[in-house]
Scaffold this active site. Sequence first.
Site, PDB file in Angstrom:
ATOM      1  N   ASP A  70       0.855  -1.205   0.000  1.00  0.00           N
ATOM      2  CA  ASP A  70       0.000   0.000   0.000  1.00  0.00           C
ATOM      3  C   ASP A  70       0.886   1.248   0.000  1.00  0.00           C
ATOM      4  O   ASP A  70       0.804   2.068   0.893  1.00  0.00           O
ATOM      5  CB  ASP A  70      -0.936   0.001   1.210  1.00  0.00           C
ATOM      6  CG  ASP A  70      -0.197  -0.032   2.547  1.00  0.00           C
ATOM      7  OD1 ASP A  70       1.001  -0.413   2.559  1.00  0.00           O
ATOM      8  OD2 ASP A  70      -0.785   0.326   3.584  1.00  0.00           O
ATOM      9  N   ASP A 103       6.992   1.599   2.155  1.00  0.00           N
ATOM     10  CA  ASP A 103       6.812   0.591   1.098  1.00  0.00           C
ATOM     11  C   ASP A 103       7.739   0.896  -0.077  1.00  0.00           C
ATOM     12  O   ASP A 103       8.320  -0.007  -0.677  1.00  0.00           O
ATOM     13  CB  ASP A 103       5.376   0.582   0.580  1.00  0.00           C
ATOM     14  CG  ASP A 103       4.345   0.348   1.654  1.00  0.00           C
ATOM     15  OD1 ASP A 103       3.813  -0.762   1.751  1.00  0.00           O
ATOM     16  OD2 ASP A 103       4.046   1.301   2.391  1.00  0.00           O
ATOM     17  N   ASN A 159      -2.198   2.764   3.485  1.00  0.00           N
ATOM     18  CA  ASN A 159      -1.578   4.056   3.786  1.00  0.00           C
ATOM     19  C   ASN A 159      -2.273   5.202   3.063  1.00  0.00           C
ATOM     20  O   ASN A 159      -2.265   6.342   3.525  1.00  0.00           O
ATOM     21  CB  ASN A 159      -0.100   4.048   3.374  1.00  0.00           C
ATOM     22  CG  ASN A 159       0.764   3.266   4.344  1.00  0.00           C
ATOM     23  OD1 ASN A 159       0.498   3.239   5.533  1.00  0.00           O
ATOM     24  ND2 ASN A 159       1.800   2.624   3.828  1.00  0.00           N
ATOM     25  N   PHE A 176      -1.223  -0.701  12.629  1.00  0.00           N
ATOM     26  CA  PHE A 176      -2.048  -0.171  11.536  1.00  0.00           C
ATOM     27  C   PHE A 176      -2.495  -1.238  10.547  1.00  0.00           C
ATOM     28  O   PHE A 176      -3.685  -1.321  10.211  1.00  0.00           O
ATOM     29  CB  PHE A 176      -1.282   0.937  10.796  1.00  0.00           C
ATOM     30  CG  PHE A 176      -2.021   1.467   9.596  1.00  0.00           C
ATOM     31  CD1 PHE A 176      -2.990   2.448   9.732  1.00  0.00           C
ATOM     32  CD2 PHE A 176      -1.779   0.964   8.317  1.00  0.00           C
ATOM     33  CE1 PHE A 176      -3.695   2.932   8.637  1.00  0.00           C
ATOM     34  CE2 PHE A 176      -2.474   1.438   7.220  1.00  0.00           C
ATOM     35  CZ  PHE A 176      -3.441   2.416   7.375  1.00  0.00           C
ATOM     36  N   ASN A 177      -1.590  -2.035   9.999  1.00  0.00           N
ATOM     37  CA  ASN A 177      -1.955  -2.964   8.935  1.00  0.00           C
ATOM     38  C   ASN A 177      -3.011  -3.968   9.386  1.00  0.00           C
ATOM     39  O   ASN A 177      -3.904  -4.334   8.606  1.00  0.00           O
ATOM     40  CB  ASN A 177      -0.718  -3.720   8.426  1.00  0.00           C
ATOM     41  CG  ASN A 177       0.183  -2.862   7.574  1.00  0.00           C
ATOM     42  OD1 ASN A 177      -0.236  -1.829   7.054  1.00  0.00           O
ATOM     43  ND2 ASN A 177       1.428  -3.282   7.426  1.00  0.00           N
ATOM     44  N   HIS A 186       9.738   0.361   8.323  1.00  0.00           N
ATOM     45  CA  HIS A 186       9.013  -0.848   8.705  1.00  0.00           C
ATOM     46  C   HIS A 186       8.990  -1.892   7.586  1.00  0.00           C
ATOM     47  O   HIS A 186       9.359  -3.055   7.781  1.00  0.00           O
ATOM     48  CB  HIS A 186       7.570  -0.492   9.076  1.00  0.00           C
ATOM     49  CG  HIS A 186       7.442   0.560  10.116  1.00  0.00           C
ATOM     50  ND1 HIS A 186       7.698   0.344  11.448  1.00  0.00           N
ATOM     51  CD2 HIS A 186       7.078   1.877  10.024  1.00  0.00           C
ATOM     52  CE1 HIS A 186       7.497   1.455  12.134  1.00  0.00           C
ATOM     53  NE2 HIS A 186       7.121   2.396  11.290  1.00  0.00           N
ATOM     54  N   ASP A 187       8.538  -1.484   6.405  1.00  0.00           N
ATOM     55  CA  ASP A 187       8.276  -2.451   5.348  1.00  0.00           C
ATOM     56  C   ASP A 187       9.555  -3.010   4.729  1.00  0.00           C
ATOM     57  O   ASP A 187       9.586  -4.164   4.284  1.00  0.00           O
ATOM     58  CB  ASP A 187       7.388  -1.821   4.274  1.00  0.00           C
ATOM     59  CG  ASP A 187       6.014  -1.453   4.823  1.00  0.00           C
ATOM     60  OD1 ASP A 187       5.641  -1.996   5.878  1.00  0.00           O
ATOM     61  OD2 ASP A 187       5.332  -0.629   4.211  1.00  0.00           O
TER      62      ASP A 187
END
Length: 322
Positions: free
Chosen positions: A14, A19, A43, A175-176, A249-250
């Site tokens: 997303d 990302d 996102n 969140f995810n 994070h991603d």
Amino acid sequence: MPPPPPRRILLDMDPGVDDAIAIALALRCPAAEVVALTTVCGNCSLDDATQNAALVTQLLASQEPIPVHAGASGPLRDGPRYSATSVHGPDGLGGCRQAYLAERPLLRQPSPPSDHALVEALRRYAPVDTLIATGPLTNLALALSQDPGAFDGVRTVIMGGAFGAPGNMTPTAEFNVYADPEAAAQVMASGLPQTWVPLNVTEGVVLPESLLQHWAERHPGPLSRFLLDCTPCYLDFHRRQGIEGIQVHDALAVAAVLWPEFLRFATLSAAVETEGRWTRGQTVADLRQGVRPWAGAAQVSVALEVDAKPLLLRFEGTVFGG
């Protein structure tokens, strides 16, 4: 002895600034062959996420941009749609997408939205050995209900959840998972071989603003310029949290596939809470020692720790070529 063939990776995302950084790592690492990318609302809106994915893959592709397929535009269950545009900017890329598209329009248009996008991609680009999901898990849950056999032989790595730690959407939820708890619960309980790289680990990898500037000076080019252009809003968000830099994070989910030696994993009994008044979206794991597996919970691999400093050094060498 020749190196092993690259992993055939399908990304489900997303995008999102972090990302985009994850895409950079996956596309630049010779141990990975990204065969396609599917998008999901998270996102930012599905349309923004899809346009962002197409832009970033075109910007970083050494040859023809990889195919991008738009997936689910909202969660499985009717309800509010959450976004993180206050974190990632109004378009999900810090507001820089239109300027980049004005310079170079997309050479390859994404496929139109479809709830079948992920299962079709798994079949079309087979064999896929690794699926990396860094957004809400709606596409994965839909694909499992449509054609679970499409996941045969596919290892799934998920950036999501917070195991035994606070969330970033609520006191308990990341969140995810919070964006579509029903989808996350279905994926976790599915029996798929899966590894979760949770918020409480990804928060340990902070890319300082000074290092971004250093990379731009040391490695001038489209990628370092793009990182400087897309990150100011993301940097501001972290600064408001008292963090001098950005949490990637991603990218850590991609690193968990390519460089697992930088992380420590454990197999845990776990489930996703979908009903709790205060805990909806919580990833619940049994962290007790020496107890029998939690009846009815899934057994999943979970990252517990990361060695951030050498990982960032490897990231620079991989993404920028030294």
